[in-house]
Design an enzyme around this catalytic site. Sequence first.
Site, PDB file in Angstrom:
ATOM      1  CE  LYS A   1       1.990  -5.376   4.530  1.00  0.00           C
ATOM      2  NZ  LYS A   1       1.834  -5.018   5.944  1.00  0.00           N
TER       3      LYS A   1
ATOM      4  CG  ASP B   1     -10.304 -15.668  -3.115  1.00  0.00           C
ATOM      5  OD1 ASP B   1      -9.181 -15.376  -2.686  1.00  0.00           O
ATOM      6  OD2 ASP B   1     -10.479 -16.447  -4.066  1.00  0.00           O
TER       7      ASP B   1
ATOM      8  CD  GLU C   1       0.891  -4.348   9.611  1.00  0.00           C
ATOM      9  OE1 GLU C   1       0.823  -5.196   8.701  1.00  0.00           O
ATOM     10  OE2 GLU C   1       1.364  -3.222   9.452  1.00  0.00           O
TER      11      GLU C   1
ATOM     12  CG  HIS D   1       4.110  -0.533  14.507  1.00  0.00           C
ATOM     13  ND1 HIS D   1       3.343  -1.620  14.218  1.00  0.00           N
ATOM     14  CD2 HIS D   1       4.218   0.154  13.357  1.00  0.00           C
ATOM     15  CE1 HIS D   1       3.006  -1.589  12.939  1.00  0.00           C
ATOM     16  NE2 HIS D   1       3.535  -0.520  12.399  1.00  0.00           N
TER      17      HIS D   1
HETATM   18  C1  MEV Z   1       3.088  -1.520   6.909  1.00  0.00           C
HETATM   19  O1  MEV Z   1       2.294  -2.650   7.107  1.00  0.00           O
HETATM   20  C2  MEV Z   1       2.521  -0.652   5.797  1.00  0.00           C
HETATM   21  C3  MEV Z   1       3.358   0.582   5.429  1.00  0.00           C
HETATM   22  O2  MEV Z   1       4.681   0.165   5.109  1.00  0.00           O
HETATM   23  C4  MEV Z   1       2.681   1.228   4.251  1.00  0.00           C
HETATM   24  C5  MEV Z   1       3.485   2.360   3.632  1.00  0.00           C
HETATM   25  O3  MEV Z   1       4.716   2.358   3.703  1.00  0.00           O
HETATM   26  O4  MEV Z   1       2.835   3.236   3.020  1.00  0.00           O
HETATM   27  C6  MEV Z   1       3.457   1.516   6.581  1.00  0.00           C
END
Ligand code: MEV
Length: 423
Positions: free
Chosen positions: A261, A277, A83, A375
Site C-alpha cells: 500500500k 487508470d 494523503e 503526519h
Molecule cells: C500509509 O499510507 C502507508 C504505510 O502504512 C506503508 C507501510 O506501512 O509501509 C506507512
Amino acid sequence: MTEQKTSKISGFYKLSIEKRRELIQHFAGLTNEEINAFTKSLPLETADRMVENVVGTFELPLGIAVNFLINGKDYLLPMATEESSVVAAASNAAKIARIKGGFTAECSLPLMIGQIQLLDIPDMVSASKEILAHKKKILEVANLQDKILIDLGGGARDIEIRILDSPLGKMMVVHLIVDVRDAMGANVVNTMCEALAPLFEELTGGRVRLKILTNLADKRIVKAKAVFDKESMGGEHVVDAFLESYTLASIDSYRAATHNKGIMNGIDALVIATGNDFRAIEAGAHAYAARDGYYTSLTRYHKDENGDLVGEIELPLAVGIVGGAANMHPTAKLCRKILGITSAQELAQVIVSLGLAQNFAAVFALSTVGIQKGHMSLHAKNIAVMAGAQGKEIEQVSDQMVLEKKIKLDRAKEILIQLRKTR
Ligand code: MEV
C-alpha cells in the site's frame, strides 16, 4: 550552451505556491498560460464527455516531488493525492537515493495480454493444433482492427494457449499478445479479442464467452533499483533495522499488504496525475505480488558490501501517454509536460522509481521515528485552522502544539487566545 536542469531543490516546501509554480515553469519550459492551468479545474464540458451523468468535478491536491534522478535524468514528479506526508517522503527518499546515483530503471516492451475464453471444445488437442496452424491468420485479423497502431510499429505479436480445469469442465483460454506502444492498451486489445471470437469458434468447434484484456500485465514489467546511502539513513544499524522491518513484508501477507500500500501511495499519485487508470495498476500490482501462490512484497532489499541499503522493485505497469483521460484532462497533459517524458515506457520507469522511493521512505520512517511524526505537522496545521487561526497564526499555533506533543482542538484554541493577547 544549454542550461543543466536539476530536480534537486532544497526547501521547496518552504516556498510560496507562486514561487513553486515559477520553479516548475522554468524547469519544464511552460508558458504562462500553461502554468495558469493549475488553477483551473476540469471544464464541465470535458468532464461530461469523459463519464455519464456529470454534475460537477472532484479535485485533489497536486504536489510536486523533487530530487528525482532516474537513469541519469532529472525529473519533477506531479503527485495527485489526498494523503499528507506522501509527497515530502518521496522527495526525501529521492534525495538520499541521489547520493549514490539515483534510480536505475528498465522495462520490457509494452506488451498487453487479451484473453479469449472458449468452452465446449470437443477435442482440446486438435483445437490447439488448429489454432497454432492458423496463427498467422489470427494475427492478421487482429491487426486489421487498428491501422494507426500498426503504423506506429505496434500490433498483435503472438498467441498462447492455456487449458484450465474448472467446475464446468475443461476450458481453453487463448492469450493474444499485443504491442500497444504508447497506449495503455485496453481499448485496442479488447477490440482485437472481440473481432477474433468468430474465428476461434470456427477453428475449435467451441463457444467463446469472455473476450477481455487481463490486468495481470505480466509481459509489461518495469523494474527499478537504487542504493540508499547508510550515512544519510543514520548509520549501518538503521540499515539493519530497515532490513528487519522489510523481512516481515517478505514472509507475511498481512504486512505485505500494508507495505505494498505504501508503494501504491506513490504509484497511484503519479498514475492519477497523468490521467491513467489506477484501478488497472492496482489490480495488476497485487495480482503480481501473489504470482508465486502467496502474497508478498513488491520490493526487495539487501545490504551491499559497503553497508548501504539496496532496494529493488518489479511490477507490471500498464500506463499510456495517448488516448483516454491522458489526452482529455488538461492537468494530466500539463503533468506530462512537467515530467518531460516522451514514451509510455519512460513514464512507467518514472512511476516504478517513485514506488520504490515511497516504499523506502515509509519503511525507513517505520524503522526509526515511526510515521506519526511526519503526519503530525500537517495535522496540527489543520487543527490550528479549525481553531480559527489565520495567516501566520496557523504556523505559530501548530508549532506550539507539535512542541508540546498535544495536538488537540481545545489546546489550539487556548494557544490562539494567548497569542492574540500578547500581540
Ligand atoms: C500509509 O499510507 C502507508 C504505510 O502504512 C506503508 C507501510 O506501512 O509501509 C506507512
